[in-house]
Design an enzyme around this catalytic site. Structure first.
Site, PDB file in Angstrom:
ATOM      1  N   LYS A 224       0.815  -1.267  -0.105  1.00 15.75           N
ATOM      2  CA  LYS A 224      -0.043  -0.023   0.040  1.00 15.75           C
ATOM      3  C   LYS A 224       1.002   1.148   0.063  1.00 15.75           C
ATOM      4  O   LYS A 224       1.997   1.309   0.400  1.00 15.75           O
ATOM      5  CB  LYS A 224      -1.000  -0.066   1.306  1.00 15.75           C
ATOM      6  CG  LYS A 224      -2.156  -0.787   1.018  1.00 15.75           C
ATOM      7  CD  LYS A 224      -3.222  -0.968   1.930  1.00 15.75           C
ATOM      8  CE  LYS A 224      -4.257  -1.821   1.819  1.00 15.75           C
ATOM      9  NZ  LYS A 224      -5.230  -1.993   2.697  1.00 15.75           N
ATOM     10  N   ARG A 258      -2.954 -10.079   5.637  1.00 20.11           N
ATOM     11  CA  ARG A 258      -3.562 -10.243   4.065  1.00 20.11           C
ATOM     12  C   ARG A 258      -2.414  -9.660   2.958  1.00 20.11           C
ATOM     13  O   ARG A 258      -2.259  -8.537   3.420  1.00 20.11           O
ATOM     14  CB  ARG A 258      -4.765  -9.615   4.117  1.00 20.11           C
ATOM     15  CG  ARG A 258      -5.568  -9.602   2.711  1.00 20.11           C
ATOM     16  CD  ARG A 258      -6.754  -8.758   2.341  1.00 20.11           C
ATOM     17  NE  ARG A 258      -7.265  -8.712   1.254  1.00 20.11           N
ATOM     18  CZ  ARG A 258      -6.837  -7.826   0.088  1.00 20.11           C
ATOM     19  NH1 ARG A 258      -5.817  -6.827   0.687  1.00 20.11           N
ATOM     20  NH2 ARG A 258      -7.575  -7.777  -0.920  1.00 20.11           N
TER      21      ARG A 258
HETATM   22  C1  7PM Z   1      -5.908  -1.185  -5.094  1.00 23.47           C
HETATM   23  C2  7PM Z   1      -5.445  -0.512  -3.872  1.00 23.47           C
HETATM   24  C3  7PM Z   1      -6.504  -2.535  -5.252  1.00 23.47           C
HETATM   25  C4  7PM Z   1      -6.049  -1.289  -2.610  1.00 23.47           C
HETATM   26  C5  7PM Z   1      -6.797  -3.030  -4.139  1.00 23.47           C
HETATM   27  C6  7PM Z   1      -6.484  -2.413  -2.868  1.00 23.47           C
HETATM   28  C7  7PM Z   1      -8.001  -4.951   2.288  1.00 23.47           C
HETATM   29  C8  7PM Z   1      -9.039  -5.541   2.051  1.00 23.47           C
HETATM   30  C9  7PM Z   1      -8.243  -4.463   0.145  1.00 23.47           C
HETATM   31  C10 7PM Z   1      -7.537  -4.547   3.645  1.00 23.47           C
HETATM   32  C11 7PM Z   1      -9.330  -6.197   3.970  1.00 23.47           C
HETATM   33  C12 7PM Z   1      -5.435  -4.129  -1.601  1.00 23.47           C
HETATM   34  C13 7PM Z   1      -6.612  -2.976  -1.625  1.00 23.47           C
HETATM   35  N1  7PM Z   1      -7.531  -4.296   1.161  1.00 23.47           N
HETATM   36  N2  7PM Z   1      -9.656  -6.402   2.774  1.00 23.47           N
HETATM   37  N3  7PM Z   1      -9.298  -5.483   0.497  1.00 23.47           N
HETATM   38  N4  7PM Z   1      -8.401  -5.370   4.589  1.00 23.47           N
HETATM   39  N5  7PM Z   1      -9.992  -7.097   5.028  1.00 23.47           N
HETATM   40  O1  7PM Z   1      -4.306  -3.303  -1.176  1.00 23.47           O
HETATM   41  O2  7PM Z   1      -6.701  -3.891   4.176  1.00 23.47           O
HETATM   42  O3  7PM Z   1      -5.697  -5.146  -1.487  1.00 23.47           O
HETATM   43  S1  7PM Z   1      -8.143  -3.998  -1.500  1.00 23.47           S
END
Ligand code: 7PM
Length: 279
Positions: A224, A258
């Site tokens: 991130k 995750r």
């Molecule tokens: C682009 C930017 C694509 C950010 C996807 C994302 C989380 C999640 C996501 C989290 C939980 C990513 C995010 N982030 N589910 N889904 N916790 N529970 O970086 O922090 O994967 S999407």
């Protein structure tokens, strides 16, 4: 210290040590132009690889929650996720989590053997509480404000940690009112979701405060922006930062991590585990 246990209708997972959730994107990416079957096959093979590297759970997501991203149509999201879920279910005993806010997909996925629902909108969409309740599956509730497309405009708090805790508590209560037992819930502070770097650091620093909610914690910081801001590195060079951040979260008691890069975190946790068992 007694451990939490995740309980799905057909399996259980003892959270006696941190567990890795591997991220499996089922969104079309600009590099693969081989069409739907090709993308399905790639997602499947990637998921199997992550499991072999040490992921106990695999999180399938077909909606891009990227800041600024547009909402994916419900049918399109299902067309992306369900075929991968069906194929993956045949091939693995790993927990399969579905990253969705879509009530229809929650129901369809549960019927096809999914084990967990991961909703960044904490079951706030119309019908989501009812759908999630009907699945009988464990659910991860995440903190966010607003919608992914505009959430960074709401990155403002009087008392961040207290507000995140109050939000999660109110979603736990909404779940209970909908017939979802507290024992089915996992909680996530939502790193990067309506939060700036300072907010994210405060949350990581004070992660232990969230244990007062009495449920297992899931955290996701993988690749991130906060890690880019701290290291100056572009997204494809953030693996070491990701491993480090999740190891620190584990040290503060996060039970589920995750991440995209499973193998590196697995190694880091092995070292930490060896030290923990020696104490
Ligand atoms: C682009 C930017 C694509 C950010 C996807 C994302 C989380 C999640 C996501 C989290 C939980 C990513 C995010 N982030 N589910 N889904 N916790 N529970 O970086 O922090 O994967 S999407």
């Amino acid at each position: 210290m007694p451990f939490f246990e995740l309980l799905a209708p057909s399996r259980r997972l003892l959270l006696d040590r941190p567990k890795i959730m591997g991220i499996v994107n089922v969104t079309p990416d600009s590099f693969s132009d081989g069409g739907r079957y090709h993308q399905r096959d790639q997602a499947l093979r990637h998921a199997i690889k992550l499991q072999q590297e040490g992921a106990s759970l695999l999180d399938l997501g077909g909606e891009s929650t990227r800041p600024g991203a547009q909402a994916v149509a419900s049918q399109e999201e299902m067309d992306r996720v369900l075929p991968v879920l069906e194929a993956l279910r045949q091939e693995t005993d790993a927990w399969i989590s579905i990253d969705t806010s879509n009530p229809e997909l929650m129901r369809e996925a549960a019927a096809r053997g999914a084990d967990l629902i991961n909703d960044v909108r904490a079951l706030s969409r119309p019908g989501a509480l009812e759908a999630a309740a009907a699945t009988g599956l464990p659910i991860c509730l995440m903190h966010m404000k607003g919608e992914p497309g505009s959430m960074q405009q709401q990155a403002s708090y009087q008392n961040l940690v207290a507000e995140v805790i109050a939000f999660l508590r109110s979603r736990i209560e909404a779940c209970q009112a909908a017939g979802i037992a507290e024992e089915r819930l996992l909680l996530d502070p939502g790193f990067g979701f309506a939060k700036n770097l300072d907010h994210n650091l405060t949350l990581l620093n004070q992660l232990e405060a969230l244990h007062e909610l009495g449920r297992p914690l899931l955290v996701g910081m993988s690749r991130k922006k906060m890690l880019g801001e701290l290291t100056g590195r572009p997204v494809e060079e953030r693996e070491v930062a990701s491993v480090t951040a999740h190891l620190l979260a584990a040290q503060k008691g996060a039970q589920l991590l995750r991440v995209h890069d499973v193998a590196g975190l697995k190694d880091a946790l092995s070292i930490w585990q060896a030290l923990t068992e020696k104490e």
